[in-house]
Design an enzyme around this catalytic site. Sequence first.
Site, PDB file in Angstrom:
ATOM      1  N   PRO A   1     -17.834  37.131   3.087  1.00  0.00           N
ATOM      2  CA  PRO A   1     -17.356  38.244   3.520  1.00  0.00           C
ATOM      3  C   PRO A   1     -18.397  39.293   3.905  1.00  0.00           C
ATOM      4  CG  PRO A   1     -16.122  37.338   1.614  1.00  0.00           C
ATOM      5  CD  PRO A   1     -17.366  36.637   1.679  1.00  0.00           C
TER       6      PRO A   1
ATOM      7  N   GLY B   1     -15.746  30.905  13.014  1.00  0.00           N
ATOM      8  CA  GLY B   1     -17.050  31.570  13.489  1.00  0.00           C
ATOM      9  C   GLY B   1     -16.881  33.133  14.013  1.00  0.00           C
ATOM     10  N   VAL B   2     -17.724  33.738  13.396  1.00  0.00           N
ATOM     11  CA  VAL B   2     -17.528  35.427  13.758  1.00  0.00           C
ATOM     12  C   VAL B   2     -18.696  36.053  14.565  1.00  0.00           C
ATOM     13  CG1 VAL B   2     -16.203  35.730  11.562  1.00  0.00           C
ATOM     14  CG2 VAL B   2     -18.702  35.816  11.564  1.00  0.00           C
TER      15      VAL B   2
ATOM     16  N   GLU C   1     -19.482  36.190  17.739  1.00  0.00           N
ATOM     17  CA  GLU C   1     -19.661  36.606  19.136  1.00  0.00           C
ATOM     18  C   GLU C   1     -18.236  37.661  19.223  1.00  0.00           C
ATOM     19  OE1 GLU C   1     -21.585  33.839  22.042  1.00  0.00           O
ATOM     20  OE2 GLU C   1     -20.974  32.698  20.192  1.00  0.00           O
TER      21      GLU C   1
END
Lengths: 348, 750
Positions: free
Chosen positions: B641, B711-712, B714
């Site tokens: 996180p 996925g984070v 972009e």
Amino acid sequence: MKRFDYMRPLSVADAVSAYKPGAAYLGGGTNLLDLMKIGVMQPETLIDLGRIAELEAIEMLPDGGARIGALVKNSDLAYDRAFAAAFPMVAEAILAGASGQLRNAATVGGNLMQKTRCTYFQDPHSPCNRREPGTGCAAREGDNANLAVLGWSDACIATNPSDMCVPLAALGAVIEVQGPAGKRDIPIANFHFLPGDQPENETALQPGELVVAIRLPAEAAAFARNARYLKVRERTSFAFALVSVAAALQIEGGRITEARLALGAVAAKPWRVTAAEELLAGQAPTAEAFARAADALLQGARPSGENGYKIELARRAIVRALQMSAAGTPKRMPALPASSFAEEVSHV
Amino acid sequence: MSETVTMPMRFGSNSGQSVTRRDGIAKVTGRATYAADNHPDGMLYAVYVPATIARGRVTHLDTAAAEAHPGVVEVFTPKNRPPVVGDPDKKPFMFAIPIEVLQDDTVRYAMQPIALVVGETLEAATEGARLLNPQYEIEPARTGFDAEPARRAASGPFGRPAEVVHGDTEAGLSRAKQTLDVTYDTPAQYHNAMEPHAIVAKWDGDRLEIDTPNQAIVLSRGFYAYYFGIPAENILIRSPYLGGGFGSKAVPYSPLVLAIAAARKLDRPVKLAMTRAQMFGPVGHRGATRQRLRIGIDGDAQMTALDHVSTAIVDSFDSSFPEPAANASQGLYNASSLHSLMMIVHNDIGVPGAMRAPGEASGSAALECAIDEMAEKAGIDPLEFRLKNYADVEPGTGKPYSSKALRECYAEGAKRFGWAGRPIAPRQMVDDKGFLTGWGMGTALFGAPMFAAQARAILRPDGTGLVETAAADMGQGAWTALAQIAADSLGLPLDKVEFRSGSSDLPDGGVAGGSGHTATAGGALHAAGTDAIRRLGEIAAADPQSPLFGTGNQGFVARDGRLYAARDESRSEAYADIIARAGGQEIEGKGSAARPPEDAERHAMYSHGAVFAEVKIDPVLFQMRVTRLVGAFAAGRIINPKLAESQLMGGMIWGISFALHEEARFDKRTGRIMNTDLAGYHIPVNADVQRLEVITVHEDDPYVNPLGIKGVGEIGVTGTVGAIANAIWHATGRRVRRFPIRIEDLLLQQ
């Protein structure tokens, strides 16, 4: 980088006698070294002033004025309590410039001597009358959105990027210089030149002369209670101004007795018009009076390209800076110096 | 589910934890070695000479002056170019671009390499390069959208079609009760990672070692093998740390290939480190776009048409990467007809490429503003308008989403931000200091792709693990998050697992791009670890002396270095003991990950989010600040996180940058970019980023991949740009349809 000789004299006298054509004096290096790396300046000899102890003092003078050695770091001057109390808008302007790291390295003499940030001046592959006389001005028809709207000529539309010089101009600072012909004083109003048809002549310094100190006259301290610097820019920090204003007032019984006003980022020198200041004398500190002063200060302003917005922005910024000044110098330096967003208070 | 994963997914004790970046201390203390920190014995310095015109021909280089400069070793020009075997004008692989390695005297964009000077010192090579003083035959540069009539792109990037049609948008517009027709401009942006591209190349016969920051090292090895005519196995690329990549470090570019060629020719190691100014040309950029959006709505504010035509400025010689902005309108809003089309205009610039959220960033900026304008016309709160047009299946295709917690993102983001009670009309809010205050929002959307990767996992005789995959850590935290996945797959605590990565002699970790790296490399690591545990279990189950003897049918649980029988945890044994009795040989597991095409066909897969922005604007001077940003994102399973939130924050800060700061400023006469340094090319500073909050919304996705990771990397850029621009409208009542939004735009619109 072109090879150069390097010298590090220990006194002003030695520095001056070491000078020869093609040499350059080096202060903090935050501007000159960058320009050398990209080939805009190519001195044969660098005379590093960094070990000259006599240039490093901040002196608060008995008459209430101040004398600042040319090698005093920007940060040290801005954080000097006695100096900042007497000349708060100079401290505020310095802290509005560059970044902490740069202010720690840059000297006040170097601040006075810094070159325009016109991108065409900084690009050796563009025509530029200031860098290479007679080649033309690429900025006139180029990317000129943040270039001059006052005092420019067909030969050059560059602006002076300094924040510090704007309040210094408003307060009538005097520049002490020393050279082969000895010492002399130059009022700041005469120190930077407008471009005319010889933009390569940037300052009143003669070959071999160097700045040894900046003097603030005693009467400049009389504005300490109502003195602000306002810097308008696209980014909240670490950006050159679109327009900046140094505004200082003396107010007695609800009337302005004396005003000082200068604009930055609009011309090749800090822009001061004493007639605009005189309009304020005797007036109540009202928006109307401030607007009249703004009009007077901007007399003759005209776009040099796609930068007409700067005139309207300057008009508004002048009024705002005068309002901020009339409201009183804050007891502590704002966390965002010279910003209209300066609600928070810093540790200073 | 991928066939390579043989054990069910298991939530371990490492994934899901906010483990601090494992390479953080090395980075902040300077112990982490970046490419340019390498200095092999005998190394020379190479400096490339950038073209200072945008179009024409080099007619003269003063090679005599450069060669005479002390310390200059060699001056390479088209007359004596160092050999490159593969044709530089061909595109050997997908994503490859034609490169300039002195094959001729043509200049096709400013900053293109036109010569290479090699010296004993950086200073000598730099001065030698300056002394070349190129002379040109200049042709007029083509600059801007008016350079030629726009034409239809042959295809979009990544093999996507240039046009997507679902239904008839013209019909949808004509039957609409209200319509909108607006055009938004976005500028060219240049990646400007903190670490400019650099390379140290060293040859040993026909073996090549290179240190260079790279987002796809095994893929890149193939490129270099092509250019130098050697087997890929002969090439070792080391890329342990990247000082940012943002899409610009995925494929080799001209200056890097030139440096390798020079090293081969001179038979000495060569270093080339690009300057900040040189970043504005040969290493890709986000192309400028002009986007026309037409929207129609019926009487219930349901969208009858969403028509998005984006014209992208591309280079003159490849044209393979029109910024795919119009794609952003596919997949999000439930319009009954959808049309997106890519057009191009050629300019004399370097080839554009992927830059963080390629297409989506620019496209979302325009789309989310247009949605806001449409909501304004309809007189509806922009969040309500989006909910009215919420897509429960992918619009156009009708595919179900693999998961989509966007409603929850809207709800949680709005609640956190305090959106309720926002006046619909603009210029209603002024704070206690007199600043115009505005609130805006945008929807964030980014695909959840997966690429292919392999990994190896080894259980050592002492019971610790070693896992390997050639992944890339661009700063996003791969060293940490991937190790967490690997440790879980081996049933070991993080500190009992050695993780090797960032070197091309390891199994292919795939490309760190497309927001798919954690899913892809992580999937391979998970499969490898699982395979090692499976082998270990087989050994234990077959060993009469093991407590696990004969339990093979029920499967095993691996936890904290012990293997347990799945249905009888009283039977267990430590890894080290199992291995010792089996002869003390390490146990190797192999794994790979890729999304089966049929999975991709079955579901639409995206990460989603909602971004809410507050701006404050000086009512007289129009200086702007983004005072608050809240982003709520649903991106599947979050491995770490802390790192994921940092990634999302970074994306949102890029959104501030896109909305208010970033822009390459071209001289329209010369085609040259005039702000080629970070003093002129603005990105936000700390003072531009005030309250920034990220919420991750829980999302279980059983279809996207075995680990449920989306996925984070972009998505944070998308949504944010529009949210800020919409907040500026809400504060001032003014729509600025050009990015970045400047003081001048608000001042002159009065």
